[in-house]
Design an enzyme around this catalytic site. Structure first.
Site, PDB file in Angstrom:
ATOM      1  N   LYS A   1      41.849  40.071  50.804  1.00 55.37           N
ATOM      2  CA  LYS A   1      41.942  41.252  49.939  1.00 55.37           C
ATOM      3  C   LYS A   1      40.558  41.761  49.537  1.00 55.37           C
ATOM      4  O   LYS A   1      40.247  42.946  49.678  1.00 55.37           O
ATOM      5  CB  LYS A   1      42.744  40.911  48.684  1.00 55.37           C
ATOM      6  CG  LYS A   1      42.618  41.923  47.541  1.00 55.37           C
ATOM      7  CD  LYS A   1      43.283  41.403  46.280  1.00 55.37           C
ATOM      8  CE  LYS A   1      43.105  42.386  45.114  1.00 55.37           C
ATOM      9  NZ  LYS A   1      41.825  42.215  44.410  1.00 55.37           N
ATOM     10  N   ASN A   2      39.714  40.874  49.017  1.00 53.02           N
ATOM     11  CA  ASN A   2      38.419  41.322  48.490  1.00 53.02           C
ATOM     12  C   ASN A   2      37.511  41.852  49.594  1.00 53.02           C
ATOM     13  O   ASN A   2      36.719  42.770  49.370  1.00 53.02           O
ATOM     14  CB  ASN A   2      37.742  40.180  47.736  1.00 53.02           C
ATOM     15  CG  ASN A   2      38.470  39.838  46.445  1.00 53.02           C
ATOM     16  OD1 ASN A   2      39.237  40.650  45.926  1.00 53.02           O
ATOM     17  ND2 ASN A   2      38.259  38.646  45.927  1.00 53.02           N
TER      18      ASN A   2
ATOM     19  N   ARG B   1      40.286  48.768  40.975  1.00 57.55           N
ATOM     20  CA  ARG B   1      38.863  48.512  40.761  1.00 57.55           C
ATOM     21  C   ARG B   1      38.052  48.722  42.042  1.00 57.55           C
ATOM     22  O   ARG B   1      36.866  49.037  41.991  1.00 57.55           O
ATOM     23  CB  ARG B   1      38.668  47.093  40.227  1.00 57.55           C
ATOM     24  CG  ARG B   1      37.275  46.893  39.671  1.00 57.55           C
ATOM     25  CD  ARG B   1      37.107  45.637  38.857  1.00 57.55           C
ATOM     26  NE  ARG B   1      35.722  45.549  38.394  1.00 57.55           N
ATOM     27  CZ  ARG B   1      35.254  46.138  37.317  1.00 57.55           C
ATOM     28  NH1 ARG B   1      36.044  46.876  36.576  1.00 57.55           N
ATOM     29  NH2 ARG B   1      33.978  46.022  36.977  1.00 57.55           N
TER      30      ARG B   1
ATOM     31  N   ASP C   1      42.491  43.876  37.151  1.00 53.84           N
ATOM     32  CA  ASP C   1      43.015  42.817  36.295  1.00 53.84           C
ATOM     33  C   ASP C   1      42.472  42.915  34.877  1.00 53.84           C
ATOM     34  O   ASP C   1      41.315  43.260  34.661  1.00 53.84           O
ATOM     35  CB  ASP C   1      42.615  41.441  36.854  1.00 53.84           C
ATOM     36  CG  ASP C   1      43.455  41.050  38.048  1.00 53.84           C
ATOM     37  OD1 ASP C   1      44.603  41.511  38.121  1.00 53.84           O
ATOM     38  OD2 ASP C   1      42.966  40.293  38.890  1.00 53.84           O
TER      39      ASP C   1
ATOM     40  N   ASP D   1      38.422  33.026  41.362  1.00 50.51           N
ATOM     41  CA  ASP D   1      39.803  33.419  41.649  1.00 50.51           C
ATOM     42  C   ASP D   1      40.736  32.230  41.863  1.00 50.51           C
ATOM     43  O   ASP D   1      41.958  32.408  41.890  1.00 50.51           O
ATOM     44  CB  ASP D   1      39.851  34.331  42.879  1.00 50.51           C
ATOM     45  CG  ASP D   1      39.448  35.763  42.554  1.00 50.51           C
ATOM     46  OD1 ASP D   1      39.387  36.095  41.362  1.00 50.51           O
ATOM     47  OD2 ASP D   1      39.198  36.540  43.487  1.00 50.51           O
TER      48      ASP D   1
ATOM     49  N   MET E   1      33.186  32.758  34.117  1.00 49.93           N
ATOM     50  CA  MET E   1      32.843  34.146  34.448  1.00 49.93           C
ATOM     51  C   MET E   1      33.713  35.205  33.776  1.00 49.93           C
ATOM     52  O   MET E   1      33.303  36.338  33.617  1.00 49.93           O
ATOM     53  CB  MET E   1      32.856  34.324  35.972  1.00 49.93           C
ATOM     54  CG  MET E   1      31.757  33.487  36.637  1.00 49.93           C
ATOM     55  SD  MET E   1      31.802  33.465  38.437  1.00 49.93           S
ATOM     56  CE  MET E   1      31.223  35.108  38.832  1.00 49.93           C
TER      57      MET E   1
END
Length: 437
Positions: free
Chosen positions: A25-26, A100, A124, A322, A344
């Protein structure tokens, strides 16, 4: 898919079989954005068929790019005739602020058209996620920006981007991606120090080089980029999603299931396998596949001096944030205890109250730290009704529900759909009892 949706999960079923992880996904969000860097066709393969990716493809189509869906995992994008004015439209603003990933459209638009617009992006709700790294990096290269507080919109302009030295104050993956794309077509040489070096970022740099960019230092935190005049088309295949792979490892352990995860690109997983092994989970590597045998028990290791194991997130090559939620839920039925230190993001552990309601033994120390006292399967979790606050917490709650006794209801599952492709269908194929309502 429904707008928000619900999963009804009957827990306690052993799963078995093989599962193939989706494309990353990222990575996909960066790669799709990069297609705006050239008017020539770019073929993308192994795209995940998820909400965030499909929304970004819709944004490109709205801008005038030709988006040819060859199948659900393959798309050809030709960004030849782009309508820059569309970025100011109500439709664009409404759609872009929901995802985002839209932040990474700034650099390509600035490079090719000298201006861009960005509504304050969504994503998120996992704490404050500032845009300073993006804005300051683009500003250093010659991009000016203004913020309209009434409309919550950033506008960017440039008379021409110029290479420079940038020491990034935050190791941001998407921030680095934006600066790299901006520098690729800037005039002169750009040096980026303290750059993110995740496999996703490496993939973006390799793709840009195939398009004609000149990027050195790929895989390190020091990138040197010699600007070029233009970029051409290329083909690119996404890596398998490391977050999904980690999620399946945790799910197999929690449910005592025998599962093989296929085609994992193990060399790109960093310390993810080792971190799960420290939690006592056996991973058998077979070529590029990972086999997790059924675990009656798994025991969290201690540090060499006997101290309590701590798992914390860090920029790559450290452990990805994640997967912190996945590690936390996996520890619930382990033997031993672990401190989960989520450095984070300050709100990512706030779903643990639901796990405590299910019977987990967890002490939430503060917004960043939780201690999990493993129950070693002495008692199963119990099914409850809950809601998914973000992508990773949603899948963690799903894993807990699959391992629980009785039936659980998980609302707001569009959050899960944002990051996991047909997760209910794929888990049903392994024997899970999940109904989507």
């Amino acid at each position: 898919m429904t707008d928000n949706g619900t999963f009804i999960v009957e827990g306690g079923h052993k799963l078995s079989g093989e599962i193939i992880p989706q494309g990353a996904k990222n990575e996909a969000l960066q790669i799709i954005s990069c297609c705006l860097m050239t008017p020539e066709p770019v073929l993308l393969e192994n795209l995940p068929d998820i909400l965030d990716v499909n929304k970004l493809l819709d944004l490109l189509a709205g801008l005038g790019a030709e988006v040819d869906r060859i199948d659900r995992q393959t798309v050809r994008i030709t960004a030849k005739n782009i309508d820059v004015e569309y970025m100011l439209s109500k439709e664009y603003v409404s759609d872009a602020q929901r995802i985002r990933g839209s932040v990474m459209l700034i650099a390509p638009m600035l490079n090719r058209y000298g201006r861009a617009t960005l509504p304050k992006p969504g994503g998120d709700k996992i704490g404050r996620r500032r845009l300073d790294t993006h804005l300051l990096g683009l500003q250093a290269l010659g991009g000016d920006f203004q913020y309209d507080a009434d409309r919550h919109i950033y506008t960017f302009t440039t008379k021409g981007l110029k290479g420079t030295y940038i020491h990034m104050d935050e190791i941001s993956v998407t921030g680095t991606a934006n600066v790299v794309m901006a520098a690729a077509l800037a005039d002169g040489e750009t040096t980026i120090y303290n750059a993110a070096c995740e496999p996703y970022l490496q993939q973006l740099c390799k793709m840009l080089n195939r398009m004609g960019a000149k990027i050195e230092g790929i895989g390190s935190n020091l990138l040197k980029i010699q600007g070029v005049d233009s970029l051409g088309g290329t083909e690119h295949r996404m890596l398998p999603d490391m977050i999904e792979i980690g999620s399946f490892i945790g799910m197999a352990a929690m449910t005592g299931s025998d599962i093989t995860i296929k085609d994992c690109s193990i060399q790109n997983l960093g310390i993810i396998p080792r971190t799960f092994e420290r939690m006592g989970i056996t991973l058998n590597m077979k070529g590029d596949d990972i086999h997790i045998p059924a675990h009656d028990h798994y025991e969290i290791q201690s540090f060499i001096d006997g101290g309590l194991m701590t798992i914390y997130d860090a920029p790559w090559p450290g452990f990805t944030p994640d997967l912190m939620s996945i590690c936390l839920v996996t520890a619930i039925q382990a033997r031993g205890s672990v401190l989960i230190h989520q450095k984070m993001f300050e709100s990512r552990l706030f779903f643990v109250d639901k796990l405590i309601d299910m019977g987990a033994q967890i002490i939430l120390c503060d917004p960043h730290r939780a201690t999990v006292i493993g129950m070693d399967r002495r008692a199963p979790l119990r099914g409850i009704s809950m809601s998914s606050p973000d992508i990773r917490a949603g899948v963690s709650l799903l894993i807990a529900a699959l391992s629980a006794e009785g039936t659980s209801r998980i609302d707001n599952i569009h959050q899960i759909d944002r990051g996991y492709q047909d997760i209910d269908g794929r888990l049903r194929a392994l024997g899970a009892s999940i109904v989507r309502e």
